[in-house]
Design an enzyme around this catalytic site. Sequence first.
Site, mmCIF file in Angstrom:
data_model
loop_
_atom_site.group_PDB
_atom_site.id
_atom_site.type_symbol
_atom_site.label_atom_id
_atom_site.label_comp_id
_atom_site.label_asym_id
_atom_site.label_seq_id
_atom_site.Cartn_x
_atom_site.Cartn_y
_atom_site.Cartn_z
ATOM 1 N N HIS A 174 0.820 -1.219 0.000
ATOM 2 C CA HIS A 174 0.000 0.000 0.000
ATOM 3 C C HIS A 174 0.850 1.263 0.000
ATOM 4 O O HIS A 174 0.327 2.351 -0.207
ATOM 5 C CB HIS A 174 -0.924 0.005 1.233
ATOM 6 C CG HIS A 174 -1.984 -1.049 1.171
ATOM 7 N ND1 HIS A 174 -3.312 -0.769 0.962
ATOM 8 C CD2 HIS A 174 -1.908 -2.402 1.266
ATOM 9 C CE1 HIS A 174 -4.011 -1.891 0.948
ATOM 10 N NE2 HIS A 174 -3.183 -2.903 1.135
ATOM 11 N N ASP A 382 3.638 9.591 -0.745
ATOM 12 C CA ASP A 382 2.473 8.839 -0.265
ATOM 13 C C ASP A 382 2.144 7.777 -1.309
ATOM 14 O O ASP A 382 2.151 8.075 -2.507
ATOM 15 C CB ASP A 382 1.279 9.796 -0.094
ATOM 16 C CG ASP A 382 0.306 9.322 0.979
ATOM 17 O OD1 ASP A 382 0.184 8.097 1.157
ATOM 18 O OD2 ASP A 382 -0.340 10.169 1.600
HETATM 19 P P1 ADP Z 1 -2.787 6.696 5.393
HETATM 20 O O1 ADP Z 1 -3.256 5.366 4.918
HETATM 21 O O2 ADP Z 1 -1.320 6.927 5.226
HETATM 22 O O3 ADP Z 1 -3.239 7.065 6.760
HETATM 23 P P2 ADP Z 1 -4.751 7.748 3.497
HETATM 24 O O4 ADP Z 1 -5.111 9.159 3.194
HETATM 25 O O5 ADP Z 1 -4.522 6.888 2.308
HETATM 26 O O6 ADP Z 1 -3.465 7.797 4.448
HETATM 27 O O7 ADP Z 1 -5.899 7.055 4.353
HETATM 28 C C1 ADP Z 1 -6.307 7.588 5.577
HETATM 29 C C2 ADP Z 1 -7.689 7.053 5.922
HETATM 30 O O8 ADP Z 1 -7.925 7.348 7.300
HETATM 31 C C3 ADP Z 1 -8.788 7.742 5.127
HETATM 32 O O9 ADP Z 1 -9.782 6.797 4.806
HETATM 33 C C4 ADP Z 1 -9.340 8.793 6.095
HETATM 34 O O10 ADP Z 1 -10.708 9.069 5.932
HETATM 35 C C5 ADP Z 1 -9.102 8.134 7.441
HETATM 36 N N1 ADP Z 1 -8.856 9.167 8.470
HETATM 37 C C6 ADP Z 1 -7.921 10.135 8.456
HETATM 38 N N2 ADP Z 1 -7.998 10.927 9.536
HETATM 39 C C7 ADP Z 1 -9.019 10.449 10.274
HETATM 40 C C8 ADP Z 1 -9.601 10.827 11.533
HETATM 41 N N3 ADP Z 1 -9.146 11.864 12.262
HETATM 42 N N4 ADP Z 1 -10.637 10.108 11.977
HETATM 43 C C9 ADP Z 1 -11.086 9.047 11.272
HETATM 44 N N5 ADP Z 1 -10.578 8.641 10.098
HETATM 45 C C10 ADP Z 1 -9.555 9.322 9.602
HETATM 46 C C1 G6P Z 2 -1.047 3.132 6.184
HETATM 47 C C2 G6P Z 2 -0.483 1.731 6.001
HETATM 48 C C3 G6P Z 2 -1.420 0.707 6.620
HETATM 49 C C4 G6P Z 2 -1.703 1.065 8.054
HETATM 50 C C5 G6P Z 2 -2.267 2.490 8.156
HETATM 51 C C6 G6P Z 2 -2.508 2.936 9.599
HETATM 52 O O1 G6P Z 2 -2.202 3.236 5.431
HETATM 53 O O2 G6P Z 2 -0.271 1.479 4.620
HETATM 54 O O3 G6P Z 2 -0.842 -0.587 6.541
HETATM 55 O O4 G6P Z 2 -2.612 0.144 8.635
HETATM 56 O O5 G6P Z 2 -1.343 3.382 7.559
HETATM 57 O O6 G6P Z 2 -1.359 2.798 10.363
HETATM 58 P P1 G6P Z 2 -1.265 1.850 11.657
HETATM 59 O O7 G6P Z 2 0.186 1.826 11.980
HETATM 60 O O8 G6P Z 2 -2.093 2.549 12.686
HETATM 61 O O9 G6P Z 2 -1.822 0.508 11.297
#
Ligand code: ADP
Ligand code: G6P
Length: 474
Positions: A174, A382
Amino acid sequence: MVDRSPFVVVANRLPVDEIPNDTPGGRVTGTGDQQRRWRRSPGGLVTALHPVLVEHHGTWIGWAGTPGDVAPEPFELDGINIHPVPLSEDDLERYYEGQSNATIWPLYHDNVEPPVFRRRWREAYRVVNRRYAEAAAAVAAPGATVWVQDYQLQLVPAMLRELRPDLKIGFFLHIPFPPIELFMQLPQRAEVLRGLLGADLVGFQQRLAAQNFLRLAKHLLGTPYHGNVIEYEGRQVKADAFPISIDVGEMERLADNPLVRERAKQIRAELGDPKTVILGVDRLDYTKGIEHRLKAFRELLAAGKLTVPESVMVQVATPSRERVEHYQALRIKVEREVGRINGDFGRVGVPAVHYLHQSYSRSELAALYCAADVMMVTPLRDGMNLVAKEYVAARLDHGGALVLSEFAGAAGEMRQAFLCNPHDLDAVKDALMRAVTVDQHEARRRIGVMQRHLRRHDVARWASDFLTELGATS
Ligand code: ADP
Ligand code: G6P
């Protein structure tokens, strides 16, 4: 004992949240002291895989979110077999916080912070990956398909193949896959590469990442490749790009819900009905460029190009990996910058930046998206960035504008965003001003094009593209 499954997903985390025992609803497991209550966690991946898992009586293997030497017993939730794997405090420190999130995470994200290398973390990564592989080997039916997810589990494909050569094994990364020169810094490099080569299909977010992988295999192991197929130990391993997406329908339904629309209005009112609401939503992670966008906002305020209270910024920064040093340092830097901006430009009752270090429900996030005139997504690197896609999908009114870093995987598909290089502060300021001042017609056109793309490329299609290609591998 859970029945053996013809379809198994293996991920660091299970798609479930444990909820307090006094919360109504949820699935109850165990009795007495051991009683626990579970709910399916929100998220595109589980939504996309849910129908496939239900149809094939599938199993999801992962960590249930609480440290311990013993995992809860397997159980069924919404038609999916949930198979918890235990992670002790030590495993969390070494495998999760250490090797996964202090070594591999920064290295794969262009070394935006220096990776930390520790021998004992490497060993823990191996031990925990073996635990997941053994769990998968035990639950997979003969000839089953097993889909392993993400950077925490890169050794699982090879370990699993050794245990169960009859399986069809897919792996999806991912996050970005780095260029050869960076990957070569990894002390465990050959082991990780061989781990991934245990799969029949290795999926990446972008074509460039798949190419990095093909070249790396040749460079490090001398394995030849033709097109996107590597010849490895008498087998063929395919590497391809499958840009992940979101559950577009879910976001559209939320954005169309009268309660969410009302909440969006209320948010704007609570912010003082400013002319321009600028929004950031990220995990509090140093790859996300949160400081860069705050700095851009500060300089625009200092130059008088933006003013408070006409413009306000809302930065949601979800708590994440809080025991890892780089994350602690980032929190201090971000909070100092927010304090500085508010000290210089805020007014009594009207801060310039509303900073929220909290998690929110899907409907509150949708309301925030609907309330924002400009969404800022400025990662330094990202894999994809789903927030950018969620924002666009939520704008059924065709309002809003997206500022997007060129270094987010999403930039490959969302060319109508206001793209910028987050390392170039002037470029970020320029993109932000263009988004703030864009005329309505042009803004609607841009959002419309991106929405049409998203509707055709949602997360269900991502999953089915991957599984179809995996099914076609020999
Ligand atoms: P990453 O996987 O690196 O965190 P992404 O933008 O691809 O970044 O995905 C983040 C996911 O987490 C999104 O679906 C977003 O809606 C969710 N998210 C981000 N911030 C919050 C928050 N404060 N509360 C709930 N969900 C969140
Ligand atoms: C990114 C990674 C996921 C991970 C998520 C949240 O999206 O690609 O594998 O689950 O971040 O991070 P965490 O460490 O809380 O699982």
